[in-house]
Design an enzyme around this catalytic site. Structure first.
Site, PDB file in Angstrom:
ATOM      1  N   THR A  72      -2.195  10.777  -9.355  1.00  0.00           N
ATOM      2  CA  THR A  72      -0.727  10.828  -9.303  1.00  0.00           C
ATOM      3  C   THR A  72      -0.255  11.387  -7.972  1.00  0.00           C
ATOM      4  OG1 THR A  72      -0.540  11.093 -11.704  1.00  0.00           O
ATOM      5  CG2 THR A  72       1.332  11.815 -10.371  1.00  0.00           C
ATOM      6  N   ARG A  73      -0.921  12.418  -7.507  1.00  0.00           N
ATOM      7  CA  ARG A  73      -0.522  13.039  -6.239  1.00  0.00           C
ATOM      8  C   ARG A  73      -0.775  12.108  -5.055  1.00  0.00           C
ATOM      9  NH1 ARG A  73      -1.770  19.505  -6.831  1.00  0.00           N
ATOM     10  NH2 ARG A  73      -1.287  19.675  -9.044  1.00  0.00           N
ATOM     11  N   LYS A  78     -10.516  29.118  -8.965  1.00  0.00           N
ATOM     12  CA  LYS A  78      -9.242  29.515  -8.369  1.00  0.00           C
ATOM     13  C   LYS A  78      -8.114  29.531  -9.393  1.00  0.00           C
ATOM     14  CE  LYS A  78      -7.903  24.886  -6.694  1.00  0.00           C
ATOM     15  NZ  LYS A  78      -6.647  24.771  -7.439  1.00  0.00           N
ATOM     16  N   ASP A  79      -8.321  28.911 -10.553  1.00  0.00           N
ATOM     17  CA  ASP A  79      -7.303  28.895 -11.605  1.00  0.00           C
ATOM     18  C   ASP A  79      -7.447  30.055 -12.587  1.00  0.00           C
ATOM     19  OD1 ASP A  79      -6.378  26.534 -10.534  1.00  0.00           O
ATOM     20  OD2 ASP A  79      -7.333  25.250 -12.017  1.00  0.00           O
ATOM     21  N   THR A  94       2.898  19.812  -2.042  1.00  0.00           N
ATOM     22  CA  THR A  94       1.935  20.806  -2.509  1.00  0.00           C
ATOM     23  C   THR A  94       2.598  21.666  -3.567  1.00  0.00           C
ATOM     24  OG1 THR A  94       0.527  22.687  -1.938  1.00  0.00           O
ATOM     25  CG2 THR A  94       2.537  22.419  -0.655  1.00  0.00           C
ATOM     26  N   ARG A 150       3.043  18.164  -8.662  1.00  0.00           N
ATOM     27  CA  ARG A 150       2.310  18.353  -9.911  1.00  0.00           C
ATOM     28  C   ARG A 150       1.620  17.036 -10.258  1.00  0.00           C
ATOM     29  NH1 ARG A 150       3.339  22.120 -13.599  1.00  0.00           N
ATOM     30  NH2 ARG A 150       1.258  21.442 -14.231  1.00  0.00           N
ATOM     31  N   ARG A 194       0.765  29.377  -1.104  1.00  0.00           N
ATOM     32  CA  ARG A 194      -0.085  29.639   0.060  1.00  0.00           C
ATOM     33  C   ARG A 194      -0.094  28.446   1.004  1.00  0.00           C
ATOM     34  NH1 ARG A 194      -4.698  27.498   1.133  1.00  0.00           N
ATOM     35  NH2 ARG A 194      -4.999  26.803  -1.019  1.00  0.00           N
ATOM     36  N   ARG A 195      -0.270  27.248   0.455  1.00  0.00           N
ATOM     37  CA  ARG A 195      -0.282  26.071   1.310  1.00  0.00           C
ATOM     38  C   ARG A 195       1.072  25.841   1.966  1.00  0.00           C
ATOM     39  NH1 ARG A 195      -3.614  22.694  -3.226  1.00  0.00           N
ATOM     40  NH2 ARG A 195      -5.730  23.211  -2.530  1.00  0.00           N
ATOM     41  N   CYS A 240      -2.298  34.488  -9.063  1.00  0.00           N
ATOM     42  CA  CYS A 240      -3.103  33.367  -8.579  1.00  0.00           C
ATOM     43  C   CYS A 240      -2.330  32.485  -7.598  1.00  0.00           C
ATOM     44  CB  CYS A 240      -3.580  32.516  -9.754  1.00  0.00           C
ATOM     45  SG  CYS A 240      -4.648  33.366 -10.916  1.00  0.00           S
TER      46      CYS A 240
END
Length: 324
Positions: free
Chosen positions: A156-157, A85-86, A129, A151, A133-134, A248
């Site tokens: 971390t998230r 996806k990246d 996020t 990020r 898209r999210r 992307c």
């Protein structure tokens, strides 16, 4: 063949994050088993790893791919592993996707405090996020939410939730599972309600053009680890991005699957604020289940989905024509 290959060692380029290393290690072990060669990981730092700006402002998730590709072209490694996806959809001169292993869970997952789900989050909850898209999908279901740009690596998230800064974050289920952090998931989003980024859950092995052909150890290993139905499915999903000329990070979800001899593809384009969306679904019947026939079906079904979305006004709904 590179000097490294000739010496019996295949060098596998990867980003240095815990997730990238974990998923690259799985691929490297498979390549080692299939090729009979030793492998070593080569860690490469990308712009996406060092910049604290949002991914959208950096030009999309392709910022994770460029340094890896430069290293591969410079023969600093023999193959590189991307989260698919990246990876931008445009072809990169001198490089090809040599294999796509079997896809893991393609769904998004909510990781919320106190086991909450999206429906039980309090009014005005703060959800993190970094994906447009999210953002659109969250706001389409819960317009009261406050969305925070996110990020950093997975720990971390997740730490922003356990630390009380955020009520929840949305992450890829595959990444959490690869890191052994599935215990943090409080809700899986269904692909029918929240289609994910094209290629999500899948990995791409990129090599120098020509290395994927012939009878060499690397070519044989690539053929061994390539999962033809996953490869075809993600090809269709990425063809949607390419056909819409979308970056992307565009607010687009797509999911393809092959079931009982039919090739299904559904794609949705969202208004960035989540107030509207367009969906197209089409199916094709491949002549066979080999790579060539599945690729033909993938391109066919994607072309029809793209044509319908554009005819319905997708270009008026979301920013298209961006960097691919």
């Amino acid at each position: 063949m590179s000097a490294a290959s000739a010496s019996g060692i295949l060098r596998v380029g990867t980003r240095g994050s815990a997730l990238a290393v974990a998923q690259t290690t799985v691929v490297a072990n498979a390549i080692a088993k299939a090729s009979g060669k030793d492998v070593e990981l080569v860690t490469i730092t990308t712009q996406g790893d060092t910049s604290r700006e949002s991914l959208a402002s950096l030009g999309g998730t392709g910022v994770f791919a460029s340094a890896l590709r430069d290293a591969l072209l410079a023969s600093e490694c023999d193959l590189i592993v991307h989260s698919l996806k990246d990876l931008p959809t445009g072809a990169h001169p001198g490089l090809v996707i040599g294999a796509v292993p079997r896809r893991a869970d393609a769904r998004d997952a909510l990781c919320a405090a106190e086991g909450m789900t999206l429906d039980t989050l309090p009014e005005g909850a703060r959800v993190g996020t970094g994906s447009p898209r999210r953002v659109a999908q969250l706001l389409s279901r819960r317009p009261d939410l406050q969305i925070a740009d996110l990020r950093g690596n997975v720990d971390t998230r997740l730490g922003r939730v356990t630390g009380g800064d955020l009520d929840a974050v949305v992450l890829a289920a595959a990444g959490l599972e690869r890191l052994g952090r599935a215990d943090a998931i409080t809700e899986y989003f269904s692909l029918s309600d929240a289609p994910t980024a094209p290629g999500q859950g899948a990995l791409a092995i990129e090599v120098r053009a020509g290395d994927e052909r012939g009878q060499g150890a690397l070519a044989k290993a690539l053929a061994s680890v390539d999962h033809v139905t996953t490869h075809a499915a993600v090809t269709a999903e990425r063809d949607v991005l390419a056909g819409l000329e979308a970056g992307c990070a565009a607010p687009i979800g797509a999911h393809a699957q092959i079931d009982d001899g039919l090739f299904f593809l559904t794609a949705t384009v969202y208004r960035p604020d989540g107030t509207d969306h367009l969906t197209s679904s089409h199916a094709a019947t491949p002549d066979g289940m080999n790579a060539r026939d599945l690729a033909v079906a993938a391109h066919d079904v994607a072309q029809r989905v793209v044509a319908e979305l554009l005819a319905l006004g997708a270009a008026d709904l979301a920013p298209l024509g961006g960097i691919r």
